[in-house]
Design a protein around this motif. Structure first.
Motif, PDB file in Angstrom:
ATOM      1  N   UNK A 293      12.156   5.691 -12.665  1.00 18.20           N
ATOM      2  CA  UNK A 293      13.365   4.871 -12.725  1.00 18.20           C
ATOM      3  C   UNK A 293      13.800   4.388 -11.340  1.00 18.20           C
ATOM      4  N   UNK A 294      12.960   4.524 -10.351  1.00 17.92           N
ATOM      5  CA  UNK A 294      13.317   4.143  -8.982  1.00 17.92           C
ATOM      6  C   UNK A 294      13.667   2.655  -8.912  1.00 17.92           C
ATOM      7  N   UNK A 295      14.766   2.340  -8.232  1.00 20.03           N
ATOM      8  CA  UNK A 295      15.225   0.953  -8.115  1.00 20.03           C
ATOM      9  C   UNK A 295      14.803   0.353  -6.775  1.00 20.03           C
ATOM     10  N   UNK A 296      15.124  -0.916  -6.586  1.00 23.99           N
ATOM     11  CA  UNK A 296      14.709  -1.638  -5.379  1.00 23.99           C
ATOM     12  C   UNK A 296      15.189  -0.943  -4.108  1.00 23.99           C
TER      13      UNK A 296
ATOM     14  N   UNK B  81      10.737  -9.588   0.723  1.00 30.49           N
ATOM     15  CA  UNK B  81      10.161  -9.651  -0.620  1.00 30.49           C
ATOM     16  C   UNK B  81      11.222  -9.413  -1.690  1.00 30.49           C
ATOM     17  N   UNK B  82      12.146  -8.485  -1.442  1.00 28.69           N
ATOM     18  CA  UNK B  82      13.167  -8.167  -2.442  1.00 28.69           C
ATOM     19  C   UNK B  82      14.375  -9.100  -2.376  1.00 28.69           C
ATOM     20  N   UNK B  83      14.463  -9.896  -1.323  1.00 29.06           N
ATOM     21  CA  UNK B  83      15.561 -10.862  -1.215  1.00 29.06           C
ATOM     22  C   UNK B  83      15.227 -12.169  -1.922  1.00 29.06           C
ATOM     23  N   UNK B  84      13.953 -12.470  -2.039  1.00 30.36           N
ATOM     24  CA  UNK B  84      13.522 -13.745  -2.639  1.00 30.36           C
ATOM     25  C   UNK B  84      14.098 -13.969  -4.041  1.00 30.36           C
ATOM     26  N   UNK B  85      14.057 -12.984  -4.967  1.00 27.69           N
ATOM     27  CA  UNK B  85      14.622 -13.226  -6.303  1.00 27.69           C
ATOM     28  C   UNK B  85      16.101 -13.584  -6.283  1.00 27.69           C
ATOM     29  N   UNK B  86      16.877 -12.967  -5.385  1.00 31.71           N
ATOM     30  CA  UNK B  86      18.305 -13.257  -5.303  1.00 31.71           C
ATOM     31  C   UNK B  86      18.536 -14.689  -4.812  1.00 31.71           C
ATOM     32  N   UNK B  87      17.751 -15.101  -3.825  1.00 31.42           N
ATOM     33  CA  UNK B  87      17.875 -16.469  -3.304  1.00 31.42           C
ATOM     34  C   UNK B  87      17.531 -17.484  -4.390  1.00 31.42           C
ATOM     35  N   UNK B  88      16.466 -17.218  -5.130  1.00 34.96           N
ATOM     36  CA  UNK B  88      16.055 -18.130  -6.216  1.00 34.96           C
ATOM     37  C   UNK B  88      17.150 -18.220  -7.274  1.00 34.96           C
ATOM     38  N   UNK B  89      17.703 -17.062  -7.656  1.00 39.87           N
ATOM     39  CA  UNK B  89      18.774 -17.047  -8.665  1.00 39.87           C
ATOM     40  C   UNK B  89      19.973 -17.859  -8.199  1.00 39.87           C
ATOM     41  N   UNK B  90      20.363 -17.660  -6.943  1.00 43.20           N
ATOM     42  CA  UNK B  90      21.525 -18.392  -6.425  1.00 43.20           C
ATOM     43  C   UNK B  90      21.262 -19.893  -6.384  1.00 43.20           C
ATOM     44  N   UNK B  91      20.066 -20.295  -5.956  1.00 41.75           N
ATOM     45  CA  UNK B  91      19.749 -21.719  -5.897  1.00 41.75           C
ATOM     46  C   UNK B  91      19.761 -22.345  -7.289  1.00 41.75           C
TER      47      UNK B  91
ATOM     48  N   UNK C   8       0.819  -1.215   0.000  1.00 40.67           N
ATOM     49  CA  UNK C   8       0.000   0.000   0.000  1.00 40.67           C
ATOM     50  C   UNK C   8       0.853   1.265   0.000  1.00 40.67           C
ATOM     51  N   UNK C   9       1.992   1.219   0.690  1.00 41.57           N
ATOM     52  CA  UNK C   9       2.812   2.416   0.854  1.00 41.57           C
ATOM     53  C   UNK C   9       3.857   2.606  -0.235  1.00 41.57           C
ATOM     54  N   UNK C  10       4.187   1.563  -0.959  1.00 42.29           N
ATOM     55  CA  UNK C  10       5.309   1.663  -1.898  1.00 42.29           C
ATOM     56  C   UNK C  10       5.007   0.903  -3.193  1.00 42.29           C
ATOM     57  N   UNK C  11       5.533   1.445  -4.288  1.00 42.18           N
ATOM     58  CA  UNK C  11       5.435   0.754  -5.576  1.00 42.18           C
ATOM     59  C   UNK C  11       6.631  -0.198  -5.707  1.00 42.18           C
ATOM     60  N   UNK C  12       6.704  -1.141  -4.781  1.00 43.05           N
ATOM     61  CA  UNK C  12       7.861  -2.022  -4.693  1.00 43.05           C
ATOM     62  C   UNK C  12       7.992  -2.915  -5.919  1.00 43.05           C
ATOM     63  N   UNK C  13       6.840  -3.342  -6.473  1.00 39.75           N
ATOM     64  CA  UNK C  13       6.874  -4.225  -7.641  1.00 39.75           C
ATOM     65  C   UNK C  13       7.451  -3.485  -8.847  1.00 39.75           C
ATOM     66  N   UNK C  14       7.015  -2.247  -9.073  1.00 40.42           N
ATOM     67  CA  UNK C  14       7.553  -1.453 -10.188  1.00 40.42           C
ATOM     68  C   UNK C  14       9.049  -1.206 -10.024  1.00 40.42           C
ATOM     69  N   UNK C  15       9.470  -0.977  -8.788  1.00 35.74           N
ATOM     70  CA  UNK C  15      10.898  -0.767  -8.527  1.00 35.74           C
ATOM     71  C   UNK C  15      11.695  -2.032  -8.820  1.00 35.74           C
TER      72      UNK C  15
END
Length: 280
Positions: free
Chosen positions: A226-229, A253-263, A68-75
């Motif tokens: 252009x806001x990043x994570x 939420x933003x750490x999950x993609x890195x963990x998936x990539x590493x695995x 609700x507070x942040x456009x985290x997905x777009x970032x």
């Protein structure tokens, strides 16, 4: 104590040390995940005991507030896009540079290698201002180009590729040469298909570096477009109210993609680090 017993004791001690180190690194991650599911008032309770890792009243309110507070997905999509472009452009450039330094002979080769190593040693903070002035002079600030172009060439990746290619058997290249392949054709058809470990290593290191990058995006882009994570996460600290539940949720939420990539790339990553580190 006989030799076999001594070996078993040493092996058990080594495993114990490794487990201890693993626990030390994993506990903050577990605490972050657990805290993201706790009510705000419970996050910093029992910080002096393992009870802080217990989850008594799980809730998803922190995640709801985060969205609700942040456009985290777009970032995250912004970061994914510009990092993908760095990989698509940068990996071939760095691999070609590493291959040239490993396999080709040309005047000034040792000087070029020395400069690359020297540039890698220089802290990024020392070139931050000159890099911004150059980017601003070119008119690429506040755009994806500002996030992509300065990082296409990566001194560490060049050296990493060079070390890996140095360890490749010459028989492959000689066989390609007999078949009429030049250096570029050999690189594309023979070298790259046999370089999965170093490609995975360079990918993981590049993604983790830029996914967690904060300082350069902060000064090079100002538009929300252009806001990043990391800039999105910083917003939870600067935009009131400052609540640690949503912050923990955003971090998870933003750490999950890195963990998936590493695995996904773990096998090749470990092999690439090992082969590039001990050969050359």
């Amino acid at each position: 104590m006989n030799i076999q017993t001594k070996k078993k004791v040493n092996k058990a001690f080594l495993y114990a040390v490794q487990i201890f180190v693993a626990v030390v690194f994993v506990i903050p991650l577990v605490w972050m995940i657990v805290s993201s599911l706790k009510p705000e008032v419970d996050i910093f309770k029992d910080m002096n005991s393992l009870a802080t890792l217990m989850l008594n009243n799980p809730t998803l309110e922190n995640y709801k507030e985060m969205f609700a507070r942040s456009e985290i997905v777009n970032s995250m999509l912004n970061s994914t896009f510009y990092i993908a472009m760095i990989l698509i452009i940068g990996i071939p450039v760095n691999a070609l540079a590493g291959y040239s330094l490993a396999k080709l002979n040309f005047p000034g080769k040792k000087i070029v290698l020395g400069l690359i190593i020297a540039l890698y040693i220089v802290p990024f903070e020392t070139v931050l201002l000159p890099l911004y002035l150059v980017s601003n002079g070119l008119g690429i600030t506040n755009s994806y180009l500002a996030l992509i172009l300065p990082f296409v060439g990566n001194c560490f990746n060049i050296f990493l590729f060079r070390q890996f290619f140095m360890s490749m058997p010459k028989d492959l290249e000689e066989a390609a040469s007999i078949d009429g392949c030049g250096p570029l054709k050999t690189f594309v058809r023979i070298v790259i298909p046999n370089s999965k470990p170093v490609l995975a290593t360079a990918t993981v290191l590049t993604v983790t570096t830029h996914w967690s990058d904060f300082m350069w995006p902060l000064i090079s882009v100002t538009s929300k477009e252009y806001k990043t994570v990391q800039l999105a996460i910083q917003g939870f600290f600067t935009d009131p109210p400052v609540r640690y539940g949503p912050i923990m949720a955003a971090l998870v939420f933003t750490t999950i993609p890195i963990i998936i990539l590493f695995l996904l790339l773990q096998k090749y990553y470990v092999e690439g680090i090992t082969s590039s580190g001990i050969k050359g």
